[in-house]
Every structure is written in structure tokens, then in C-alpha cells.
Scaffold this motif. Sequence first.
Motif, mmCIF file in Angstrom:
data_model
loop_
_atom_site.group_PDB
_atom_site.id
_atom_site.type_symbol
_atom_site.label_atom_id
_atom_site.label_comp_id
_atom_site.label_asym_id
_atom_site.label_seq_id
_atom_site.Cartn_x
_atom_site.Cartn_y
_atom_site.Cartn_z
ATOM 1 N N ARG A 3 45.012 -92.730 -49.337
ATOM 2 C CA ARG A 3 44.030 -93.720 -48.887
ATOM 3 C C ARG A 3 44.754 -94.889 -48.253
ATOM 4 O O ARG A 3 45.821 -95.292 -48.692
ATOM 5 C CB ARG A 3 43.215 -94.223 -50.064
ATOM 6 C CG ARG A 3 42.229 -93.221 -50.544
ATOM 7 C CD ARG A 3 41.334 -93.803 -51.600
ATOM 8 N NE ARG A 3 40.409 -92.766 -52.013
ATOM 9 C CZ ARG A 3 39.880 -92.703 -53.203
ATOM 10 N NH1 ARG A 3 40.161 -93.605 -54.121
ATOM 11 N NH2 ARG A 3 39.048 -91.725 -53.492
ATOM 12 N N THR A 4 44.115 -95.441 -47.238
ATOM 13 C CA THR A 4 44.634 -96.624 -46.557
ATOM 14 C C THR A 4 43.630 -97.737 -46.724
ATOM 15 O O THR A 4 42.416 -97.510 -46.599
ATOM 16 C CB THR A 4 44.833 -96.337 -45.050
ATOM 17 O OG1 THR A 4 45.695 -95.218 -44.910
ATOM 18 C CG2 THR A 4 45.411 -97.537 -44.329
ATOM 19 N N ARG A 5 44.115 -98.919 -46.987
ATOM 20 C CA ARG A 5 43.242 -100.076 -47.122
ATOM 21 C C ARG A 5 43.480 -101.031 -45.961
ATOM 22 O O ARG A 5 44.621 -101.265 -45.582
ATOM 23 C CB ARG A 5 43.477 -100.757 -48.467
ATOM 24 C CG ARG A 5 42.877 -99.940 -49.601
ATOM 25 C CD ARG A 5 43.435 -100.285 -50.957
ATOM 26 N NE ARG A 5 42.816 -99.496 -52.007
ATOM 27 C CZ ARG A 5 43.144 -98.227 -52.288
ATOM 28 N NH1 ARG A 5 44.061 -97.607 -51.595
ATOM 29 N NH2 ARG A 5 42.536 -97.576 -53.262
ATOM 30 N N GLU A 13 38.148 -111.363 -49.891
ATOM 31 C CA GLU A 13 38.894 -110.165 -50.279
ATOM 32 C C GLU A 13 39.931 -110.504 -51.349
ATOM 33 O O GLU A 13 40.051 -109.797 -52.352
ATOM 34 C CB GLU A 13 39.597 -109.557 -49.062
ATOM 35 C CG GLU A 13 38.657 -109.018 -48.026
ATOM 36 C CD GLU A 13 39.333 -108.725 -46.700
ATOM 37 O OE1 GLU A 13 38.609 -108.356 -45.765
ATOM 38 O OE2 GLU A 13 40.558 -108.867 -46.575
ATOM 39 N N TYR A 18 39.080 -106.944 -53.238
ATOM 40 C CA TYR A 18 38.627 -105.736 -52.542
ATOM 41 C C TYR A 18 39.240 -105.703 -51.151
ATOM 42 O O TYR A 18 39.823 -106.686 -50.688
ATOM 43 C CB TYR A 18 37.091 -105.677 -52.455
ATOM 44 C CG TYR A 18 36.462 -106.706 -51.539
ATOM 45 C CD1 TYR A 18 36.156 -106.399 -50.221
ATOM 46 C CD2 TYR A 18 36.180 -107.991 -52.001
ATOM 47 C CE1 TYR A 18 35.579 -107.343 -49.383
ATOM 48 C CE2 TYR A 18 35.606 -108.934 -51.176
ATOM 49 C CZ TYR A 18 35.303 -108.603 -49.870
ATOM 50 O OH TYR A 18 34.741 -109.533 -49.036
ATOM 51 N N ALA A 19 39.115 -104.568 -50.480
ATOM 52 C CA ALA A 19 39.592 -104.401 -49.108
ATOM 53 C C ALA A 19 38.397 -104.444 -48.163
ATOM 54 O O ALA A 19 37.284 -104.056 -48.532
ATOM 55 C CB ALA A 19 40.314 -103.067 -48.954
ATOM 56 N N VAL A 22 38.269 -99.071 -46.498
ATOM 57 C CA VAL A 22 39.111 -98.044 -47.106
ATOM 58 C C VAL A 22 38.955 -96.785 -46.269
ATOM 59 O O VAL A 22 37.832 -96.351 -45.982
ATOM 60 C CB VAL A 22 38.712 -97.764 -48.571
ATOM 61 C CG1 VAL A 22 39.530 -96.606 -49.144
ATOM 62 C CG2 VAL A 22 38.876 -99.020 -49.422
ATOM 63 N N SER A 31 33.409 -102.472 -46.268
ATOM 64 C CA SER A 31 32.706 -103.322 -47.226
ATOM 65 C C SER A 31 31.640 -104.156 -46.545
ATOM 66 O O SER A 31 31.695 -104.385 -45.331
ATOM 67 C CB SER A 31 33.699 -104.278 -47.897
ATOM 68 O OG SER A 31 34.635 -103.567 -48.666
#
Length: 127
Positions: A3-5, A13, A18-19, A22, A31
Motif C-alpha cells: 500500500r502507498t499513502r 492529516e 490519516y492519509a 491510500v 479521504s
Amino acid sequence: MPRTRIFSGSVFEENIGYARAVVDGDWIFVSGTTGFDYRAGTISDDVVEQTRQCIANIRAAMEQAGFSLADVVRVRYLFPDPDDFEPCWPVLRECFGPAAPAATMMAAGLADPRMKVEIEVTGKRQG
């Protein structure tokens, strides 16, 4: 594939943890994004301008991950005042209309009273 954020630099953030987005394989989950201009640290009083900035913020995160608005398959709109939704339709149609994603509008309170709209999208890389 890991996974990449994607981070936008928004203080939300960092403060909340949070990112902005994602990426998991061919999917991107963006988001809930508001109309803050993260570089200037400002937000317009106008709901249509906030909507344009939301989409600019979403587009930037998606492009950073190699996606575009054409990849959007799901969009959720949140408006504290449901009467603010219709004035935004032309902007939403311009940006999301070509992808014709599944969409939902909900009336809900947002984290900051200056926020008049929040938009969340899910995208899938076209292949």
C-alpha cells in the motif's frame, strides 16, 4: 504490491492521523477532502469555490498516485446545509460527469464550521 499513502500536508492529516489517499493495487481511496487551500492555509466562504478547491485537492492526490478523475468510480458528498448541494452541480458535473461514478449526497455536520462541503472518492485504475 504494498500500500502507498499520499499526504497533502494538511494539518488535519497530521493531527488526526490519516492519509489523504491510500493506494492498494489498482484502487485509490481518497479521504473526505474539504475546500481548504493547504498552501495558503485559507478556505473560501463560498460553497462553490470550496467545491472547486475540494476537487483540486482530490485531483492533486490522485495525480500524485498516477490516477485521474476519470478513474473515479464512487463519490460521496457531505454538506452541512443540503441547500448548498444544487449550486455546486455544474462544478461536480464538469469534474465527475465524464466518469459518471456512483454518487451519494448526505447532509452532515463537518469538523470545522467554515467547511461547507466535504468530498470523498474511490477510484480504480482503468485497464
